[in-house]
Every structure is written in structure tokens, then in C-alpha cells.
Design an enzyme around this catalytic site. Structure first.
Site, PDB file in Angstrom:
ATOM      1  N   PHE A 280       0.847  -1.186   0.000  1.00 27.19           N
ATOM      2  CA  PHE A 280       0.000   0.000   0.000  1.00 27.19           C
ATOM      3  C   PHE A 280       0.888   1.243   0.000  1.00 27.19           C
ATOM      4  CE2 PHE A 280      -2.598   3.406   1.683  1.00 27.19           C
ATOM      5  CZ  PHE A 280      -3.633   3.361   0.780  1.00 27.19           C
TER       6      PHE A 280
ATOM      7  N   ARG B  48     -12.171  -4.209  -7.384  1.00 26.49           N
ATOM      8  CA  ARG B  48     -12.006  -4.827  -6.067  1.00 26.49           C
ATOM      9  C   ARG B  48     -13.351  -4.867  -5.355  1.00 26.49           C
ATOM     10  NH1 ARG B  48      -8.437  -2.009  -1.299  1.00 26.49           N
ATOM     11  NH2 ARG B  48     -10.208  -0.597  -1.403  1.00 26.49           N
TER      12      ARG B  48
ATOM     13  N   ASP C 106       1.448  -4.137   8.800  1.00 27.32           N
ATOM     14  CA  ASP C 106       0.298  -3.261   8.593  1.00 27.32           C
ATOM     15  C   ASP C 106      -0.940  -4.152   8.499  1.00 27.32           C
ATOM     16  OD1 ASP C 106      -1.742  -1.635   7.670  1.00 27.32           O
ATOM     17  OD2 ASP C 106      -0.444  -0.468   6.334  1.00 27.32           O
TER      18      ASP C 106
ATOM     19  N   TYR D 276     -10.856   2.881  10.010  1.00 24.37           N
ATOM     20  CA  TYR D 276     -12.057   3.205   9.229  1.00 24.37           C
ATOM     21  C   TYR D 276     -12.456   2.146   8.211  1.00 24.37           C
ATOM     22  CZ  TYR D 276      -8.598   5.235   5.904  1.00 24.37           C
ATOM     23  OH  TYR D 276      -7.546   5.449   5.054  1.00 24.37           O
ATOM     24  N   LYS D 277     -11.759   1.028   8.179  1.00 26.50           N
ATOM     25  CA  LYS D 277     -12.153  -0.049   7.262  1.00 26.50           C
ATOM     26  C   LYS D 277     -12.996  -1.061   8.048  1.00 26.50           C
ATOM     27  CE  LYS D 277      -7.864   0.658   4.632  1.00 26.50           C
ATOM     28  NZ  LYS D 277      -8.399   1.214   3.379  1.00 26.50           N
TER      29      LYS D 277
END
Lengths: 405, 405
Positions: B123, B364, B192, B217-218
Site C-alpha cells: 500500500f 475490487r 500493517d 475506518y475499514k
């Protein structure tokens, strides 16, 4: 004095703004310099952000509700309050994190120089944020008392780092003079506006300031732990390299490339994903302060603090004032030294007069002018006189220290 | 397939949790891995924090509402979801800022070594956060493809930095094996967990991980730009020095001393004042995920993605799957490669099926198991088949790129 206070309130052109805040009954709040009060509009706006933008809009709100521009948009609304151009301010991260970015950026721009010059007793986090860079071998901290700061500027100094209005005493630095002196020595200047931004006129560009940071949860009424803001003069944008090189500071974050390329302009100060809930609350507070205007606010805060001192005289109270006597030379606060400041502060809080204590012996009373009345000044002075005269501060419950003082 | 989907939903022990979220009508939300949905309890809790704790309590809430412990308390609730001890996790700052702290801390602990090893296509912010330290002369980035990572570990490597579940493909690393290999080479490891924490069982301590960060926030449903979290194994606490040495990480922040002294334990990872509004929303999301349980969540997400692939077969759709075929080896997502992935994604969104596009050619689809139904899988597969069969993605409005993709 209560009659005179009421006359002053009746004549005060800002008196109507008190109703734009949700203040608890029975409280005289003299700590807006630590946590600003809740604007009445915040609660409804937060419901909208939570239910409509997040709940209904979901991921689409990054575009549809323009979350992606929130940091820049809120920064742009803070800019005129501090004498900055609209593209020179961004709202992001905490004051501490923004200090780190800009201290490190200054070291990068002044390679060969390692000294960060500040004053002892500056707000702790300003001094602490140098420590991490010192341990990395990148910085060296130098402290000089305020009257010796100019003499301490030499060609080792990369950055002069000062808080414009001192958190404890309220004393105000000469921003233009010190900035000019630092530039004369080849150093850059970073101003912490946490105790001035939103409370008084600040003119960063007229003073040729390089960098600034400030707090969102004091005079901007952004809520507890609100995002902070950072300013970089436009002339430095292209050469600015701050080390927190996160994806929100990238030139093209949604290309997802492996290599970092800083965004043009102030956006390169961003790091992680914008804290949308915090920014939404901050935006409400900033808009309200902008509507009232910092000139009028500072005029009223000077009048409030002068009136408070008159009330103390009327009450025949003699307290050691550590703030400057001249209201033009201090921020929106008055600080008094007393060996029992902690217990006195607690006794006042028990009476609904909320000020704060600063270690070891300072009673600090803030006069956030957007929502305080002259009547509050008269009443606060009366309570303070009663606490001192009756000795009620001597009760054991007022001497027991809480986690947060 | 719709009938079978409804049978599966009727038999699903987690089906009741969908009502604990506020989902918009007419939407099949396959992007919870980018922004989690709104828990129903969040809105009321935020009203309480705003009106009661901030509005009524004002500055007193640092003690009375225990704001001062919020970062540690929320961290402690995240800990069991990721196999950490209760005093090994803190919720603060953004994922990016926490990456910086821990990359720098690793360099401090492994002095003499400068290499941060990662994989290309990690990422972006994980890779970008090395850039600032590189420019400061403190770090050197090395990238190796995933099958060459172990071979790239040598005695220059201070830290192996990987995302457990790849944001684009959903492929999962062998956390135990890679951690052990890195330790064998004298390096530390930073995981991560942004695309795994809260979606599947993670066992940091069983893998002897050193450091971890993750996103609020995911899968934790903390709201847009929620605070992130950071983990440091207890054995490293005493020797940990991270460079963002702010006052909330100080051993005694309210003594206001001039010199930094790190707090004992995980608190030294804190920097600025805790973002109370953001932490309050995050806490609601974390509590809900903890109540459902990550084992059950991962079980359901595997079943959902397997069923979705069956639906594609049923629709006679042949798409190139870039995620691992075996659901035990991927996170809660399926990613497909298609040269027109962007336009297809937009056409799906117009039908209310919200997935996302990742540059340059990835569609995705995330299967956040806390609020998705098997029925959603059948319907999403039908919509995808129709979009491809009718060619409706070819419309110009679906090909125009938005600011945030």
C-alpha cells in the site's frame, strides 16, 4: 459592579453571539483557552456528516461531499484569521505532529545548521517535539530567556520556534521584530498560534513569518482533540520537504505508485487520510469565529480582562498578576500566581467558575470573548474573593490532584 | 442462485448483525474494506459525546468522562482482535503517522542498519513513509517481490515492513514464517493490519511480531479518517524511542516540564492531544466487531466470497481473478483484472453495487461479513454479468475519472 457589568453587556455588539454556543447552566467558563465551548450548530452538522455523508453516502462521499478537499477547505477558512493566504494553510493532524513536520522541514532547508532556538517554559509539546529529532542526530535544542533570544541567534540556528502568546502568562511576543531578527541571522521562524489564533488579529504575512501551527480546540471551538492547522508561506512551498511523507501529501494519491512525490503547494503538509468527523466539527467553529471577526473579538477580550481587574480592585483583592498589565501586550487571559493555586482553582470549579491551574502555582483565567459576558467577570471576581476570604479552598477535596490538572 | 442465497442467509448465525448497521436502501456495499459502514449506535453515542461530554462537561470531561484514557482504552479493546495484550495497543494519529513512528523506532533499535525492506506494490503510504526518513539520511528503502523477500534479508536490514493482506489482491502473507525469517537475520518486523484487523483472526503475539499498525475506518467501522492504532510487543516497550515526542506521550504531561521523558509502556507512542470525537466513533465500531468475533467474521467472509465465485460460474462469467483461489489464503475481498475495470466499477455503482477500482485495471469487491448477506452476493453477481453483457460500462459518464477513485 454587577449593575455596571449589565450595562456593558447591554451595550456590547457581540453579546448576541453567546446564544450561538451551548453553554451549561450555572457555569462561568473561563477555560475556553484550553477547550473552547460547543457551538450550537455543531451537533446538527455532525448528525448530517454521520448519517447522511457517512451512513448514506458511504465511500462516495469522498467525491460527493468533497471530503477529499476538507483539509484544504478548512485551512482556507482559518487563513484569513491569521493573516495567511487562502492556499497557505491546511487543517490536519495534531499541533504536535505539525510542529514535527515544520521543525524537520526547517532543518532540511537550512542544512548545515542544527540548532532549534526556543525559550524555557514554552508550551511543553513545542519543546518536546525537538527531542525526537535530537535523538536522531538531526537537531540541537537551545533555550534562551525571552530578553536574550535575539542575542542567541547565530549562524548555527536553523529555526526560531516560539509561541506567540504564552500559554501560562499570556504574554505576547513581538512577532514582526523577532521574525526579522531571525531572518537577519539566516534562520527561519515557526510561530505556534495555539493561544492567539482565533482570539486576536494575527498577521503572519505582514510579519514575513515562514511557518506556523495552531490548535483547533481552543479559540476555534473545534471540539476536544480537534485537528490542528499548519501554515507555510507560499514562497517556501516548492522547496519544502517535511518527513511525514504520507499518501494524502502525494501529488497523485490515487495513482497508487510506489514512489513518493510531494503534492504541489500546501497539500504536501498532509500525511494520512483526513479525519473527516474532526474536520467537520472544526469547520463549524472556524466559521463562527470568522463571522464574529478577530478584531472585534480581541477588542472585547481586552475589555473583559480589564473589567475583571477592576472587579478585583472593587473586591479589594490583591493577587500577583503574572500576565502583562497592558491588555494590548497579552492574549485573552489573566494568570495569577498563588502558592495554593491548585486548591483555589478546584474551589472555584465547585462553585461553577471553571478556570484552570498550571503547575506549579498559576491560576489561569481565560476570557474567550465569543461567549463570555461582563456579568460573568463580576460574578467570577466575587466568587474568587469569597473563596479566598472564607478559606474554603483549604478543604481536603480541593487539594487532591486529578489525572488531568 | 437467489433461492440458495436466501437459504444461506436464513441459516447464517450472523445475519442479525446487519441490523446493527445503518445501510442505505438499494445499495449493495462491497467497499467496507475502504470505508466501513455506519454502526447504528454511533450516532447516539456521538450526540452524547458532543452535547454531554463536550457541551456540558467542557474541560472537566478530561477527568470526568475519562477522555485522558481514551487512546489506551480503545487500543485495549482492539488488542484482542489482533492477538495483542491489553497494554500493547494504542489508538492514535493516522496509520501513516504511526508507520513513521515505528519505522523510525526500528532504526533507533537497530543502529548501524538502515535498510527498510518491503515489497513493490505494498500500500503506497507504507512505502511513502520511508521516503521522509530516506531524505533525512536515516533510512534506505529496499523492495523485493514477495517470493524473494526472505532472500533479501541481510544484516543491513533493520525492519521488514509488510501489509498482512494486500490491499489490491487480497493475498495474505505468512506472518509467522516471515517474522521468524526476519528475526533470524537480526531484523525487526512491522505488520500493517489495515486489510486484516477486524476482518479475520490475527495473532501478533503467537507470531512474535514486533510492531504493527492498522486502520480504524475499514473493518473496524470507525468512520471516515478514524484514528488508527499501533502495537508494540511488550518486550520492546522499555527500549522504544519513537521520534514524535509529543506531550501526550510524556511520562507526566501535566507537570509541564521543559524536558521530554517518555511515558512507560505503550503510551509513549502517543504524540498530540487525543482526537476525542474520532476515538468515540471508533470505540463504537470496535465494540461491535469484538461482540461478533473475528473468527466468526472470517468464516462468513470466506463463505461469502466462495458463494460469489459460484454465482459468477452460474452466470457463465469468466473474469481474471487476481486474488488467491483458496479463501484461506486471502482477506475478505476478491479482486478481478479487466482493462475496463474503472468504467465497469462506475456502471456497477450506478446500479447501487458499490465496489472500488484500483489503478490501473483492478475491480475490487470487499465482503465485509458483519453486514453483508448471501443475497447481496447473488445480486451483485447478476448486476456484474448484466453490466458486462449489455456493455453499459461503455457509456461516457462511466469513463470520466473522479478526484477520488
Amino acid at each position: 459592579m454587577l449593575d455596571r457589568a449589565r450595562e456593558l453587556d447591554a451595550a456590547d455588539p457581540l453579546s448576541g453571539y453567546r446564544d450561538r454556543f451551548d453553554l451549561p447552566d450555572g457555569v462561568i467558563y473561563l477555560d475556553g483557552n484550553s477547550l473552547g465551548a460547543l457551538p450550537r450548530a455543531t451537533s446538527a452538522r455532525m448528525q448530517q456528516v454521520i448519517r447522511e455523508e457517512w451512513g448514506e453516502g458511504l465511500i462516495r462521499s469522498w467525491n460527493d461531499a468533497d471530503w477529499i478537499s476538507a483539509a484544504r477547505r478548512v485551512g482556507g477558512k482559518i487563513a484569513p484569521l491569521i493573516g495567511a493566504g487562502p492556499r497557505e494553510v491546511v487543517a490536519c493532524d495534531s499541533t504536535s505532529v505539525n510542529l514535527f513536520k515544520l521543525i524537520a522541514a526547517a532543518l532540511d532547508m537550512r542544512s548545515g545548521r542544527k540548532v532549534i532556538l526556543s525559550e524555557p517554559g514554552n508550551f511543553p509539546t513545542d519543546l518536546y517535539m525537538i527531542a525526537g529529532l535530537e535523538r536522531q542526530g538531526l537537531a540541537e535544542r537551545r533555550l534562551a530567556e525571552r530578553d536574550k533570544l535575539i542575542g542567541a541567534l547565530d549562524d548555527d540556528v536553523a529555526l526560531l520556534l516560539l509561541t506567540q502568546v504564552h500559554y501560562k502568562s499570556g504574554a505576547m511576543h513581538d512577532m514582526a521584530g523577532l521574525t526579522s531578527a531571525a531572518h537577519g541571522a539566516g534562520a527561519l521562524v515557526l510561530w505556534d498560534l495555539s493561544h492567539s489564533g482565533g482570539a486576536m488579529p494575527v498577521d503572519l504575512n505582514a510579519c514575513h513569518a515562514d511557518f506556523a501551527v495552531g490548535c483547533g480546540y481552543k479559540y476555534l471551538n473545534g471540539g476536544p482533540g480537534a485537528p490542528a492547522y499548519a501554515f507555510v508561506a507560499e514562497r517556501h512551498h516548492a522547496a519544502l520537504h517535511q518527513p511525514l511523507t504520507g499518501w494524502f501529501g502525494h501529488a497523485a494519491p490515487f495513482e497508487f505508485s510506489d514512489d513518493y512525490a510531494p503534492a504541489p503547494g500546501i497539500d504536501r503538509l498532509q500525511c494520512g487520510t483526513s479525519p473527516i468527523l474532526g474536520l467537520a466539527a472544526l469547520e463549524v467553529g472556524v466559521e463562527l469565529i470568522a463571522e464574529i471577526g478577530v478584531d472585534r473579538l480581541f477588542g472585547k477580550s481586552r475589555a473583559l480582562s480589564e473589567f475583571f481587574l477592576e472587579c478585583l480592585v472593587e473586591q479589594d483583592l490583591k493577587l500577583e498578576l503574572v500576565s502583562p498589565q497592558d491588555s494590548a501586550e497579552r492574549g485573552s487571559q489573566l494568570s495569577f500566581r498563588h502558592p495554593e493555586a491548585y486548591a483555589i482553582c478546584q474551589a472555584l470549579i465547585a462553585r461553577g467558575v471553571i478556570g484552570d491551574f498550571r503547575d506549579p502555582d498559576i491560576l489561569r483565567l481565560g476570557f474567550a470573548p465569543a461567549y463570555l459576558r461582563f456579568e460573568d467577570m463580576a460574578e467570577a471576581a466575587r466568587h474568587l474573593a469569597e473563596v479566598l476570604r472564607t478559606g474554603e479552598w483549604e478543604r481536603p477535596e480541593f487539594r487532591e490532584r486529578a489525572a488531568v490538572t
